[in-house]
Structures are given as C-alpha cells and as structure tokens.
Design a protein around this motif. Structure first.
Motif: not given
Length: 432
Positions: A196-197, A220, A223, A225, A227, A305, A310-312, A314
C-alpha cells in the motif's frame, strides 16, 4: 494426535463411502509429491469428485431428499438448549424469518454444529486473526461465525482461531455484484505487486491458496498498520489488452493460471455469490471502478491514494518499484525475488487492482476430540454436542495439503453422525 489418528483411519474409507452413495470420482494414479514429508506418503492419493464440491453437494442433497429429511431455512439467532444439571445439549432455540418469537427445536439424541467459519465477520477477524482486514474471501457470505457464540455459551473451548486456509484475492467492495473476493491474474508478464506504500515485496508468480495470506501479516511500525493490506497489482496497457484478468464462471480450475478456482459453479443466485464472471477485455471492470487507472504512474498513485481502499500510496516509491522492475527486465533476471517471466511495465496508461488476504476459509471454531465431541477448556466432552465441517478444523499451524479440508469435513461428519446416532434419546424415561 488422537484427532489426527481418527481422521487418518476414517480417510482411507472415503472411496468406499463414495461408492456406497454413488458418487462419481477419480483417484490419482500416483502419490502426490507434496506429501513426501510424511512417513508412508507412497500410499497417499488424492481423489477428485466429478463436479467438484457443487456436484458432491447436489448428489448428497438428493439422498437427503429421498429420505424425507426436512431442512429449515431462514433460521437465525440460534441458541443451544442445555440441561442445567446434566449439561447435555438437548436442542436449540431459533428465530425464523421475521418472526420475533423463538421456536424450540428438539434434538432426539444430540446436536451437531456445522456452521462453517467466520470469513464474513470482521469483528471476529479483528479479534482473532493475525492480520486484518481479510476481505478477499470468496464463497458463502453467511459464514459469520454464529456457531462460535453458540458453543461458547455452553462452555466450549475454542481452537485454531488464528488460522486460515487462504492466500490473496482482489476485493472491490461491491456486494451488489459479488459479496467477497475475486481471483485475478495477469494475462501477460507486464505487471508487479506492491504494498500500500508502493514497495514491491515478493515474487508475483508464487501463489499459495493455503498459506499465502501469511506475508500479508507484515506490520509497519511507521504507519502502525499492516503495510501490505491492501497490496496492489500494478500493470500497463499491454497487460490490460492481453486478455481477461479474472476467472470466468464455468471455467476450469486451471483457467487463467489457476484463477478460475472458486468461480466454477454456475447458476448461483447473486445473493449467494453468483455473478456473471470477469469480462474478456477488462473494460466492464474498469468502468465499474474495480480497476483504478492513471495516464502516468504519478496519476495512478494519486488515484489509488484517493480511493476507498487506501490513502497511503507513495508516488515516489511506486515509481521506484516500477523503475527497478524494468531495470531487472533489462538484465534478464529478477535479482530481487527470483521471478521467471519478465516484461516491462512501461506502456501507459497504467492500472491497479487491490489485493487482500482471504480466498478459502477460516479454520477456527469449537475444539473437538477424536469422537467429534465438542469439549470444554479442560478437554471434557460437552454431552450430546458435536461438530463437523469447517467449524473448528484441526489444522493448528498451517493448512498444508490439497484436499485437507474436504477430506476432514467428510470424515468428521461421518464420525459425528455415527456417535450422535449411537446415543440413547435424552428424554428416555426409565421406570425404577
């Protein structure tokens, strides 16, 4: 070990059982190599029923109908009825449909709980499983763990609540079409899987429907959570144009690299998991919002994101992962994770599909002994209470072998039925 031994002794009778009930099946002509960790694996064969689980169910349900055994539907909010003195289970209370008045269902000799797992109960998932949320389960959306509460109220012990038989599936939060996960796979090598990153984290060709959920338990601390929940398939226009990304209803188990598993049954009501299957060109899924897209990787990352999943994400990490993958393709070797099929992700627009742990079923439920009798925390049987099916499978560490649940469910069901039927009726009165 007593439970394992009971299963082994019952499992060798599976062909005789199938023959007795006229079930069509094939038996492998050689032992399965995956069993070679066991002594005597040379005698271990896998049988496959014609029509898979649906065919088996239809054949056995016909036997039930021929015997005049009634099935009551729309039952909910069940509670076991326990004799306060003897602790025997003598029946249950249930609500039916919209009727708010409980109805008592008397057990002649005993009660067998076979209420399945808790794949569709996020509260129990968060309480017991090693990672959360597990939204990629397919199958029966009413597997909500009701039997767990029923058994706990009469003093049952639980076991294997942290265990799952499963890997990963796409999940689209679209219950109008499909209640759970959807198996997917790229038709071409022009794809990678990232967290998700945005970090690529494994060999995408390694797919385990049994223990593949475990890498998703990566936590992780930054965060605070998991990951990898969700993870994302990232692919380009070449992959999108290369063919269907999803399993087709009615297809073989090997369809699209094995992605047809779980969606072979035709004719199911949509409420029960039936759906039209994945489109041949992926365009319906794109329009429906199941596939996220972006003209560039930056735009794709921004859209991920901003999505409901999801909002993570990058953008810089995602671009670095794609750049590294393309570099490995130029080298002709995946030096990071050992994937064999290589093809660049470079032709825009770009696409993404969300992945969650799930697939098959949870394992946990009421603890049972070698007689399929549910036991209390001290290991003492609760009189007249049995279990079968995936409500408390015996796999404690991992689900390890093909067909394990199927065989155990067959075997424990027979064991539970025999032992319950052998009891005297609980309300038999003996005059002094």
């Amino acid at each position: 070990m007593e439970v394992c031994q009971a299963w082994a002794e019952e499992a060798v009778q599976n062909p005789d059982y199938a023959d007795e009930y006229g079930l069509e099946y094939t038996l492998g002509d050689s032992p399965r190599a995956e069993y070679n960790i066991f002594t005597g694996y040379e005698e271990m064969y896998v049988g496959s029923g014609d029509g898979y689980g649906a065919g088996f169910f239809e054949a056995m349900d016909q036997h039930r109908a021929d015997r005049g055994i009634e099935v009551l539907f729309e039952c909910h909010d069940e509670e076991l009825i326990q004799n306060p003195v003897t602790k025997e289970i003598i029946g249950c209370y249930t609500l039916m449909g919209d009727d708010a008045k409980p109805k008592a269902v008397k057990a002649s000799k005993g009660v067998i709980l076979c209420t399945g797992g808790f794949e569709f109960n996020e509260e129990l998932q968060a309480k017991y499983l090693k990672c959360y949320p597990m939204r990629g389960f397919y199958g029966w959306k009413y597997n909500t763990g009701d039997g767990i509460t029923m058994a706990q109220k009469v003093g049952a012990d639980l076991w294997h609540m942290q265990q799952v038989c499963g890997g990963d599936d796409a999940w689209f939060d679209d219950p109008e079409i499909v209640p759970g996960g959807v198996s997917v796979g790229s038709p071409t090598p022009n794809y990678i899987k990232v967290s998700r990153l945005g970090d690529r984290w494994g060999n995408e060709e390694v797919f385990s429907p049994h223990g593949g959920w475990k890498p998703y338990a990566n936590f992780d601390e930054e965060i605070c959570d998991f990951d990898r929940i969700p993870s994302w398939y990232i692919f380009d226009q070449t992959s999108f144009d290369g063919g269907s990304w999803g399993g087709m209803v009615g297809g073989a188990a090997t369809e699209n690299g094995g992605m047809g598993i779980g969606y072979m049954t035709e004719g199911l009501d949509p409420e029960l998991g039936g759906w039209a299957g994945w489109s041949a060109d992926n365009k319906w899924e794109l329009e429906r919002g199941w596939i996220t897209t972006g003209a560039t990787l930056d735009e794709l990352a921004a859209n991920i994101a901003a999505s409901k999943w999801d909002d993570k994400m990058d953008a810089e990490k995602l671009k670095a992962s794609v750049a590294r993958w393309n570099e490995l393709c130029d080298k002709g070797a995946d030096e990071d994770f050992g994937r064999q099929q290589l093809a660049k992700v470079e032709t825009g627009p770009f696409y993404a599909i969300p992945l969650y742990p799930g697939i098959c079923n949870t394992i946990g439920g009421a603890r049972r002994n070698e007689n399929a009798n549910i036991v209390d925390p001290s290991g003492n049987p609760i009189p007249r209470l049995y279990s079968a099916g995936s409500f408390g499978n015996m796999n404690g560490h991992t689900y390890a072998i093909t067909g394990g649940n199927g065989s155990e469910n067959w075997c424990v069901g027979r064991i539970a039925g025999r032992n319950a039927a052998a009891l005297e009726p609980w309300d038999a009165v003996t005059e002094a």
